[in-house]
Design a protein around this motif. Structure first.
Motif, short mmCIF file in Angstrom:
data_model
loop_
_atom_site.label_atom_id
_atom_site.label_comp_id
_atom_site.label_asym_id
_atom_site.label_seq_id
_atom_site.Cartn_x
_atom_site.Cartn_y
_atom_site.Cartn_z
N LEU A 1 11.62 -4.19 3.43
CA LEU A 1 11.58 -2.73 3.67
C LEU A 1 12.63 -2.07 2.65
O LEU A 1 12.20 -1.06 2.16
CB LEU A 1 11.55 -2.55 5.03
CG LEU A 1 11.55 -1.15 5.28
CD1 LEU A 1 10.35 -0.29 4.74
CD2 LEU A 1 11.73 -0.76 7.09
N ALA A 2 13.76 -2.51 2.84
CA ALA A 2 14.94 -1.73 2.29
C ALA A 2 14.63 -1.79 0.62
O ALA A 2 15.00 -0.72 0.00
CB ALA A 2 16.29 -2.59 2.40
N GLU A 3 14.11 -2.72 0.19
CA GLU A 3 13.89 -3.00 -1.22
C GLU A 3 12.59 -1.93 -1.61
O GLU A 3 12.83 -1.18 -2.54
CB GLU A 3 13.41 -4.25 -1.79
CG GLU A 3 13.06 -4.35 -3.21
CD GLU A 3 12.71 -5.84 -3.58
OE1 GLU A 3 12.18 -6.11 -4.78
OE2 GLU A 3 12.74 -6.58 -2.71
N ALA A 4 11.75 -1.70 -0.96
CA ALA A 4 10.71 -0.88 -0.89
C ALA A 4 11.20 0.54 -0.92
O ALA A 4 10.95 1.61 -1.64
CB ALA A 4 9.36 -1.01 0.01
N SER B 1 0.96 -1.23 0.03
CA SER B 1 0.11 0.07 -0.04
C SER B 1 0.97 1.20 -0.09
O SER B 1 0.30 2.43 0.01
CB SER B 1 -0.95 -0.03 1.43
OG SER B 1 -0.15 -0.05 2.30
N GLY B 2 2.18 1.04 -0.07
CA GLY B 2 3.15 2.29 -0.14
C GLY B 2 3.16 2.97 1.37
O GLY B 2 3.88 4.21 1.38
N LYS B 3 2.75 2.66 2.33
CA LYS B 3 3.13 3.11 3.60
C LYS B 3 4.34 2.85 4.34
O LYS B 3 4.40 1.88 5.25
CB LYS B 3 1.83 2.68 4.53
CG LYS B 3 0.52 3.22 4.01
CD LYS B 3 -0.59 2.72 4.84
CE LYS B 3 -2.07 3.11 4.29
NZ LYS B 3 -3.06 2.75 5.09
N LEU B 4 5.45 3.46 3.93
CA LEU B 4 6.79 3.02 4.28
C LEU B 4 6.87 3.42 5.97
O LEU B 4 7.57 2.55 6.50
CB LEU B 4 7.81 3.74 3.36
CG LEU B 4 7.91 3.24 1.97
CD1 LEU B 4 9.03 3.82 1.24
CD2 LEU B 4 7.74 1.77 1.60
N ALA B 5 6.65 4.58 6.10
CA ALA B 5 6.77 4.55 7.61
C ALA B 5 6.07 3.86 8.68
O ALA B 5 6.49 3.22 9.59
CB ALA B 5 6.28 6.23 7.85
N GLN B 6 4.92 3.73 8.27
CA GLN B 6 4.22 2.51 8.99
C GLN B 6 4.91 0.91 9.10
O GLN B 6 4.94 0.32 9.84
CB GLN B 6 2.65 2.21 8.58
CG GLN B 6 1.80 1.25 9.35
CD GLN B 6 0.43 1.19 8.82
OE1 GLN B 6 0.00 1.83 8.23
NE2 GLN B 6 -0.09 0.19 9.32
#
Length: 211
Positions: free
Chosen positions: A94-97, A68-73
């Protein structure tokens, strides 16, 4: 049966009963300890299964968050995972995203904070972190991160990339050439490394002719 035999049996029985009375506490204590150990082992196993299932659920929730693109969460979810396989996989995802979102420095920080629980996952984390460091102009840090005595083709390839980024062509040639020795002819990875070797002025060893 002779009287002497009956007396011997009676005496032996008395000795057994006396021994049991004298050692009853120890026997009961040993039995209780054995039962406690069995219970403790089963409880520990059940806890491990439960923790693994919970971590798996948390990992899947993280993947959904990343999609969903919510990287901070997602970063908060990674930090909440217990150390282990899922924790490492989550950090890699996470690192890949983060890298895909143009957040290279954040991806580097994520991989630096990862705590792999096995040699294989540790190698993957090191390789990916080293690649990001090279891209960030920190090839020396990448070299320090990767084991110099490794025979793993992927690790050697990344070491070659670091040497190449530093302009150290002979060292890059050596790393790429050594990486090729662990790969089959015709493999996609081998073709990539051969190209890199050519770019630093090297040439792949020619396969020996079969008689």
């Amino acid at each position: 049966m002779a009287i002497d035999d009956l007396l011997d049996e009676h005496e032996q029985g008395e000795r057994v009963r006396t021994w049991l009375r004298d050692n009853a506490a120890g026997l009961i204590g040993g039995l209780a300890l054995g039962l406690l150990l069995i219970w403790g082992w089963r409880w520990w196993q059940a806890q491990r299964v439960q923790q693994s299932m919970q971590a798996g659920t948390q990992y899947q929730a993280l993947i959904d968050t990343l999609q969903s693109g919510k990287l901070a969460q997602a970063q908060a979810q990674v930090e909440a995972l217990p150390a282990g396989t899922y924790d490492t996989l989550a950090a890699l995802a996470l690192a890949e995203a983060q890298l895909a979102a143009g957040q290279r420095d954040a991806a580097i920080a994520t991989l630096r904070a990862a705590k792999p629980d096995g040699a294989e996952t540790a190698a993957i984390v090191e390789q990916r972190l080293a690649r990001l460091l090279i891209d960030a102009g920190k090839a020396k840090e990448a070299l320090a991160l990767l084991p110099g005595d490794s025979r793993d083709p992927e690790t050697l390839q990344v070491r070659g990339d670091a040497f190449s980024a530093l302009g150290q062509k002979p060292q890059a040639q050596a790393a790429y050439s050594q990486a090729l020795t662990g790969l089959e002819v015709g493999s996609p990875q081998r073709n990539v490394i051969e190209l890199k070797l050519s770019e630093v002025g090297g040439a792949p060893a020619q396969p020996e002719a079969r008689s």
